[in-house]
Scaffold this active site. Structure first.
Site, PDB file in Angstrom:
ATOM      1  N   HIS A 261     -12.855  -9.606  -7.023  1.00 22.64           N
ATOM      2  CA  HIS A 261     -11.978  -8.736  -6.269  1.00 22.64           C
ATOM      3  C   HIS A 261     -11.454  -7.649  -7.203  1.00 22.64           C
ATOM      4  O   HIS A 261     -11.460  -7.789  -8.418  1.00 22.64           O
ATOM      5  CB  HIS A 261     -10.806  -9.563  -5.720  1.00 22.64           C
ATOM      6  CG  HIS A 261      -9.980  -8.840  -4.705  1.00 22.64           C
ATOM      7  ND1 HIS A 261     -10.513  -8.274  -3.568  1.00 22.64           N
ATOM      8  CD2 HIS A 261      -8.642  -8.605  -4.649  1.00 22.64           C
ATOM      9  CE1 HIS A 261      -9.548  -7.720  -2.859  1.00 22.64           C
ATOM     10  NE2 HIS A 261      -8.390  -7.892  -3.494  1.00 22.64           N
TER      11      HIS A 261
ATOM     12  N   CYS B 181     -13.054  -3.932  -1.411  1.00 24.80           N
ATOM     13  CA  CYS B 181     -11.937  -3.852  -2.342  1.00 24.80           C
ATOM     14  C   CYS B 181     -12.040  -2.708  -3.335  1.00 24.80           C
ATOM     15  O   CYS B 181     -11.052  -2.031  -3.607  1.00 24.80           O
ATOM     16  CB  CYS B 181     -11.756  -5.180  -3.063  1.00 24.80           C
ATOM     17  SG  CYS B 181     -13.248  -5.756  -3.880  1.00 24.80           S
TER      18      CYS B 181
ATOM     19  N   ASP C  19      -2.185  -4.733  -3.370  1.00 22.31           N
ATOM     20  CA  ASP C  19      -3.584  -4.954  -2.972  1.00 22.31           C
ATOM     21  C   ASP C  19      -3.858  -4.239  -1.665  1.00 22.31           C
ATOM     22  O   ASP C  19      -3.580  -4.765  -0.587  1.00 22.31           O
ATOM     23  CB  ASP C  19      -3.872  -6.456  -2.828  1.00 22.31           C
ATOM     24  CG  ASP C  19      -5.353  -6.720  -2.582  1.00 22.31           C
ATOM     25  OD1 ASP C  19      -6.121  -5.732  -2.530  1.00 22.31           O
ATOM     26  OD2 ASP C  19      -5.724  -7.897  -2.455  1.00 22.31           O
TER      27      ASP C  19
END
Lengths: 311, 678
Positions: free
Chosen positions: B474, B430, B490
Site C-alpha cells: 500500500h 493507492c 490515507d
C-alpha cells in the site's frame, strides 16, 4: 555294566599298549573311533606301526580282519568283490571281496587311483556294497582303518576333502620315544606279541558299548564350548574350509566316546580338547600353507573354554 | 561393521557404486532450482557414463578426456552469466566437480571423498532454501549419504546378502536417530558465533517485495502476488484494522512521473550512509503518548533492506538502523528470514519542529507540468480557512466526486499524469491517490510525503499472529501541520473505505481483479482456507522457533531456565544429563549388555579368574577349569582347597547333568568360596 565295560576297555587298551609301545594316546584315539562306530585314518610314514595297530585292534576284539594293499593298479572289484560265472552250475555267483569283514585295513590308501579309492569310500558311508544292481550288506561292526603316506611322497593320489570327511578321526603315530624304541629293539614287544594277545571283548559286548556312546550326557555349557570351537573354524580370515555339520557331529560323537573310555557318563571340555585335533585336523583347510593339525591346535588355544548363555 | 582385514585401498564394488551414484543424484537435485539449468544434464550424463563403465560397456575415461570435460565445465560456468567469485559460481563449480568425481571413483578412499563432499553440499543447500520441505529433504539426503557410506565399507559378503539395501538404510537411519539428542543439545546450547566472513550475495535470488520508486502501476504488480511478506505477533494490545499501516520507506522526490527517495541515483549502501547524514534518528523528536504496541516480526527473504514497522517505532533490536523519517532498515539485505522485536507508540506526536532539510524535501515539486492541478490547488486553498481545512476539503473531494478504486486503471502517459488522473480518468489505486494528494499539498506549500509499506494483514486463529502478504502492499501520505507534526493521511481510504477494513480482496470485490493473474493461488479456493491456515501456522512455528533461534533467543531461554531453577536442581539436571550420556555410551559399547548375557556361574568363574590374576596366575583361554585348578592350587598351596572346591563346583554345575538341578544353592556356595579366596 559301566564297571564291566570300563574294565573291558582298560584291559583292551593295556593289551594294545603292549603291542604299540609308548603311544597310549593314539591307541586310545583308535579305540575312540572304533567305539563311536567311525572309521580311522592313520597317516604316517611307512614302518611306524600302522599295520600293527590295526592288527592289534582286531585281535583284541576278536573280530575278523582283512587287509588290502592299495596300489595304483588296484581295481574296485579287488576290494568289494565281483560276480563270477560258475561253470558247474552255469550260474553267476557273487564272490565277496575282502571288504566283507569286521575290520578292514586299507593299507596305503592314497597309492590307489581315485576310482579304487571311491569304491571303498562309498562302502564306508553306505555300509553296503552294490554290484550288478544287487546290494550286499556289510557286517556289523564294520570298521575301516586306512593308512596313508604323507602326500608329499611321490606316486600318491591325495584324497579329496569330501572323502577325508568320512573318516571320523585322523591319527598320526609319530616316531617312538627312546625308551619305547629301546624296548622294541630288545625284541620283547612289537609285532611278535601280537600272537600273544587274547581276545578280551566279544562282538556282542562291543556292540553294547557302541550303543552306549550316544547316551553320554552333554550339558548346554559344553555344547556352547563345542559351538564356539566350530564357529572359530569357520572364521574366514583364518580358514578356507571350516568344519561342516558332519564335522561338528563327529566332534561331539568322538568326545562322547572318549568320555566313555575315561569312564564318565558326561562329557567334559577335556574330552573335546582330546579329540579335537584328530577330528578337525583333516577336515579344515587353512588359508595359508598351514597344516590342518597345526591350525586345529591354534584354534584350540584361541577359544575360551569358559562362558555361555543359560538356555 | 568393518570386516576384519578391511582396507581403504579396496576397490569400490558394484553395489557400493550404485549407492554412491544414488546419493550423488539426491544431493545434487535441489541445486537444480537455483543454479544454471544445464547442470542437470551434466549431472545425469556423468552418472549415466559411470553406470556404463561399471557394466563394462565403456572404458574408464582417460586423463585427456577428463581434462577436456573439466575445461568444458569451467567454461560453461564462466559463460552462464554469473559473476566471478560469487557464491553461485563457486557452488556451481563444486557441483561440477562433485558430478565428475563419480567418473574417477575406483578405490574406497575416493568413495569416502564423494560422501564427505556430499555432506558438505547438503549443508550448502540450506543457503538457498531454509523451508520445511528443504529441511525434510536434507534429512532424506543425509540418510542416503550415510547409507552409501555404510555400503562402501561393508565386506563383499555383507553386500551380497539379500537384504543389504534395506539393512544399510536401516543402519543409516538408526545412526542418524542416535545423533538427534546431540543435535538438539548443540542446537539449543551451542553459542552462535557471528560469521567470520559474510556470505557473498546470491544473484540468482530476484529481489521481491516493494521497490524503492513508485510510478503509477507499481503496487498493482505486487497486488498480483500472494507471497508472504512478513508475520507479526503482538504481546499485549493488538492493533485495529485502521492502525496497521506498516511503514517501509518514504518517498520524497517527484520528477513529474514517478516518486523516489532521493533526487539522485544511489545504491542501498550509499542510501543508508546518506540517510544517516541527512535525517539521523533522534529519540527526542517523538513525543511519546498512549499505549505502545509490542511486537515481534519475522521478515521473509527479499534481498532488500526494507523492514516494515508500525509508526513511530521507538525501540527496535537486532541488526537494524532507525532513521529520522521513522523508517527502520536492516543493516544488510535480507537473505534469510529475519526476526526483529519492536515497540511502537501510535498515538505519539512526531516532529513538532521540522528541520530545514525535511521542509525542503517535503515541498519539492518539478518546476513545471500539471498546471491544471496547481491552479486547482491554489483556488481550493484560497477557499479554505487553514491548512487542516484544506486537507479535509481535498479528501472530501476524493470521497464525493466520482473517483473509483480499481486495479485496472487506464494508462496516463508520461506527462501531466496528475492532471490526467485528477480530472480525466479518476480511476486508480493507492499510488495514484497518495501521489496526487501529496502533489496537491505541496502545490500550496504544505509539507507532505509518500509512505510505502503494507496495510493490514490476515490474523491467523491458530498461531495468533498476523500474516502480511504482498497483495497487502500500500502507499499512503503524511502531511505536516503546524502544532500537530506529521499526520498520517490515507486518501485511498476516502475512496474505498473497504480497502482499510476488509483488505484488498474486499476493495476490488466488485471487479473481480483480486489475484487475477494468479489462477492457481490457494486464495481463490475458500474451502482450502482451513488447511492453508494450518500450514501457515506450521511455517510460522518453523520460522519462529527453528530459523529464528538466534543469540538473543538463546540468551532468553537460558535466562528463563536459570531463573526458574535454584542451583541444586540445576546441578542435578546437569549431572543427570552427563550420567545419561555416559550410560548410553556404556550401553553402546555393550559393556552392560554382555554381563547380563552370560550365565551367572560363568560370571562367577570369571571373577575367580580375576582373583587368580591378582595372585599372578593367568588363565589361558584353552585351559579347562580342572586344568587351571591344578595349576593354581600348585602355585597357591594355602588356598588349594578353596580353589579345588570352587573349580569342582563350577565344573559340576556346568558339565554334569543333574548337577544343574539346584541352581541357587551352588551359586551361593560359589560366592562364599570366592569370599574365602579373598
Amino acid at each position: 555294566m559301566t564297571q564291566t565295560a570300563q574294565a573291558l576297555i582298560n584291559l583292551a587298551s593295556s593289551q594294545l599298549n603292549n603291542v604299540i609301545l609308548g603311544k597310549s594316546n593314539q591307541v586310545r584315539l583308535a579305540l575312540t573311533a572304533l567305539l563311536a562306530g567311525g572309521h580311522l585314518l592313520l597317516e604316517d610314514l611307512p614302518g611306524m606301526g600302522k599295520t600293527t595297530l590295526a592288527h592289534g585292534l582286531s585281535n583284541v576284539f576278536g573280530l575278523e580282519y582283512k587287509r588290502v594293499q592299495f596300489t595304483s593298479d588296484l581295481l574296485p572289484a579287488d576290494v568289494i568283490g565281483a560276480t563270477v560265472f560258475d561253470a558247474k552250475t552255469s550260474e553267476f555267483n557273487f564272490r565277496a571281496g575282502p571288504i566283507f569283514s569286521d575290520i578292514f585295513l586299507a593299507d596305503e590308501l592314497n597309492r590307489a587311483t581315485p576310482r579304487a579309492q571311491s569304491a571303498l569310500l562309498e562302502a564306508m558311508e553306505e555300509r553296503q556294497v552294490s554290484i550288478d544292481g544287487e546290494s550286499h550288506m556289510l557286517p556289523d561292526p564294520f570298521f575301516v582303518i586306512a593308512t596313508q603316506n604323507p602326500q608329499s611322497q611321490s606316486g600318491t593320489f591325495p584324497l579329496p576333502e569330501s572323502q577325508l570327511d568320512r573318516f571320523l578321526l585322523r591319527v598320526s603315530l609319530g616316531y617312538p620315544d627312546q625308551g619305547s624304541e629301546r624296548a622294541l629293539l630288545r625284541g620283547k614287544h612289537g609285532r611278535k606279541s601280537l600272537d600273544a594277545m587274547q581276545q578280551c571283548i566279544t562282538k556282542e559286548q562291543l556292540l553294547t558299548i557302541q550303543a552306549r556312546v550316544p547316551k553320554i550326557n552333554m550339558t548346554d555349557a559344553l555344547l556352547d564350548y563345542v559351538q564356539r570351537l566350530v564357529a572359530q573354524t569357520r572364521e574366514q580370515d583364518l580358514v578356507l574350509l571350516g568344519l561342516s555339520p558332519r564335522g561338528s557331529l563327529a566332534l561331539v560323537r568322538s568326545a562322547q566316546s572318549w568320555a566313555l573310555i575315561q569312564g564318565r557318563d558326561h562329557v567334559l571340555p577335556e574330552d573335546v580338547q582330546a579329540v579335537f585335533v584328530a577330528v578337525a585336523g583333516h577336515r579344515i583347510v587353512g588359508r595359508r600353507e598351514t597344516q590342518g593339525d597345526q591350525l586345529a591346535r591354534q584354534i584350540l588355544n584361541m577359544v575360551d573354554v569358559v562362558g555361555g548363555v543359560r538356555v | 561393521m568393518l570386516g576384519k582385514g578391511y582396507q581403504l585401498s579396496q576397490q569400490v564394488t558394484y553395489r557400493g557404486m550404485i549407492w554412491l551414484l544414488a546419493a550423488q543424484l539426491v544431493v545434487m537435485l535441489p541445486f537444480a532450482f537455483y543454479l544454471p539449468i544445464w547442470l542437470i544434464p551434466v549431472m545425469l550424463a556423468s552418472t549415466f557414463w559411470r553406470i556404463r563403465v561399471i557394466k563394462g560397456e565403456s572404458g574408464q575415461p582417460k586423463l585427456v578426456v577428463r581434462l577436456f570435460v573439466i575445461a568444458l565445465g569451467i567454461a560453461g560456468v564462466m559463460f552462464s552469466g554469473m559473476t566471478l567469485l560469487s557464491l553461485d559460481t563457486m557452488v556451481s563449480l563444486l557441483l561440477l566437480g562433485f558430478a565428475f568425481k563419480s567418473l574417477e571413483v575406483i578405490r574406497q578412499r575416493d568413495a569416502l571423498v564423494v560422501v564427505f563432499i556430499g555432506f558438505f553440499l547438503v549443508a550448502i543447500s540450506f543457503l538457498f532454501s531454509q523451508s520445511i520441505p528443504a529441511g525434510a529433504y536434507g534429512i532424506f539426503a543425509l540418510i542416503i549419504l550415510t547409507g552409501a557410506l555404510i555400503a562402501n565399507q561393508q565386506s563383499p559378503a555383507q553386500q551380497l546378502s539379500q537384504n543389504s539395501t534395506r539393512s544399510s538404510l536401516k543402519m543409516a537411519s538408526a545412526m542418524l536417530i542416535q545423533c538427534v539428542p546431540l543435535m538438539i543439545l548443540v542446537f539449543i546450547f551451542m553459542p552462535r558465533f557471528s560469521p567470520l566472513w559474510s556470505i557473498p550475495s546470491f544473484e540468482s535470488h530476484a529481489k521481491t517485495g516493494i521497490t524503492d520508486t513508485m510510478a503509477p502501476g507499481d503496487i498493482a504488480n505486487l497486488s498480483k502476488s500472494d507471497e508472504l511478506a512478513f508475520r507479526a505477533s503482538f504481546t499485549g494490545r493488538k492493533p485495529a484494522a485502521d492502525e496497521m499501516y506498516w511503514r517501509g520507506l518514504v518517498l520524497n522526490h517527484f520528477d513529474g512521473k514517478s516518486w523516489q527517495q532521493l533526487p539522485e541515483e544511489y545504491d542501498t549502501d550509499e542510501l543508508k550512509d546518506q540517510l544517516q547524514a541527512i535525517i539521523p534518528w533522534k529519540r527526542n523528536s517523538v513525543e511519546v503518548k498512549g499505549e505502545p504496541f509490542r511486537y515481534e516480526v519475522i521478515y521473509e527473504k527479499t534481498g532488500q533492506p526494507w523492514l516494515f514497522t508500525l509508526t513511530p517505532t521507538t525501540k527496535v533490536d537486532g541488526q537494524t538502523i532507525q532513521f529520522g523519517d521513522y523508517r527502520v532498515m536492516s543493516r544488510g539485505d535480507i537473505q534469510s528470514p529475519l526476526m526483529v522485536n519492536a515497540v511502537s507508540y501510535p498515538d505519539s506526536k512526531r516532529d513538532l519542529e521540522l528541520t530545514e532539510y525535511a521542509r525542503q524535501s517535503s515541498l519539492q515539486l518539478p518546476s513545471n507540468g500539471d498546471e491544471k492541478t496547481r491552479a486547482f490547488a491554489r483556488a481550493l486553498r484560497a477557499d479554505s480557512s487553514n491548512d487542516a481545512d484544506y486537507v479535509n476539503k481535498v479528501l472530501r473531494r476524493f470521497a464525493e466526486k466520482a473517483y473509483f478504486y480499481t486495479l485496472r486503471p487506464p494508462l496516463l502517459g508520461d506527462e501531466d499524469t496528475i492532471d490526467k488522473f485528477l480530472f480525466e480518468s479518476q480511476k486508480g489505486f493507492c499510488s495514484h491517490y497518495s501521489g496526487s494528494f501529496v502533489y496537491l499539498m505541496r502545490a500550496v506549500g504544505i509539507p507532505a510525503r509518500i509512505v510505502v509499506g503494507y496495510l493490514g494483514g490476515e490474523w491467523n486463529k491458530n498461531g495468533d499472529y498476523l500474516a502480511v502478504r504482498q497483495y497487502d502492499a500500500h502507499a499512503w501520505a503524511e502531511v505536516w501541520l503546524e502544532g500537530e507534526g506529521w499526520r498520517r493521511v490515507d486518501p485511498t481510504a476516502w475512496v474505498a473505505p473497504s480497502r482499510v477494513e476488509g483488505g484488498l480482496e474486499a476493495a476490488v470485490d466488485y471487479e473481480g481483479s483480486f489475484l487475477e493473474g494468479n489462477l492457481f493461488s490457494t486464495h481463490h479456493f475458500k474451502w482450502l482456507d482451513g488447511i492453508r491456515e494450518k500450514m501457515d501456522a506450521l511455517q510460522y512455528g518453523w520460522r519462529r522457533w527453528i530459523l529464528g533461534y538466534d543469540n538473543e533467543s538463546q540468551k532468553n531461554l537460558l535466562k528463563s531456565i536459570l531463573d526458574k531453577m535454584s542451583s541444586v536442581p540445576l546441578a542435578a539436571l546437569v549431572g543427570a544429563l552427563f550420567l545419561g550420556i555416559f550410560l548410553l555410551w556404556f550401553a553402546m559399547l555393550g559393556l552392560l549388555g554382555r554381563k547380563t548375557y552370560e550365565a551367572y556361574e560363568h560370571q562367577l568363574y570369571r571373577k575367580f579368574c580375576k582373583r587368580m590374576e591378582k595372585h599372578g596366575i593367568l588363565r589361558e583361554p584353552q585351559q579347562t577349569p580342572y586344568e587351571f585348578a591344578l595349576i593354581a592350587s600348585e602355585k597357591l598351596p594355602n588356598k588349594a582347597n578353596v580353589i579345588r572346591d570352587f573349580s569342582t563346583l563350577y565344573q559340576q554345575l556346568c558339565y554334569v547333568p543333574g548337577g544343574t538341578a539346584e541352581r541357587e544353592a551352588p551359586h551361593q556356595k560359589m560366592r562364599k568360596l570366592l569370599r574365602e579366596l579373598g
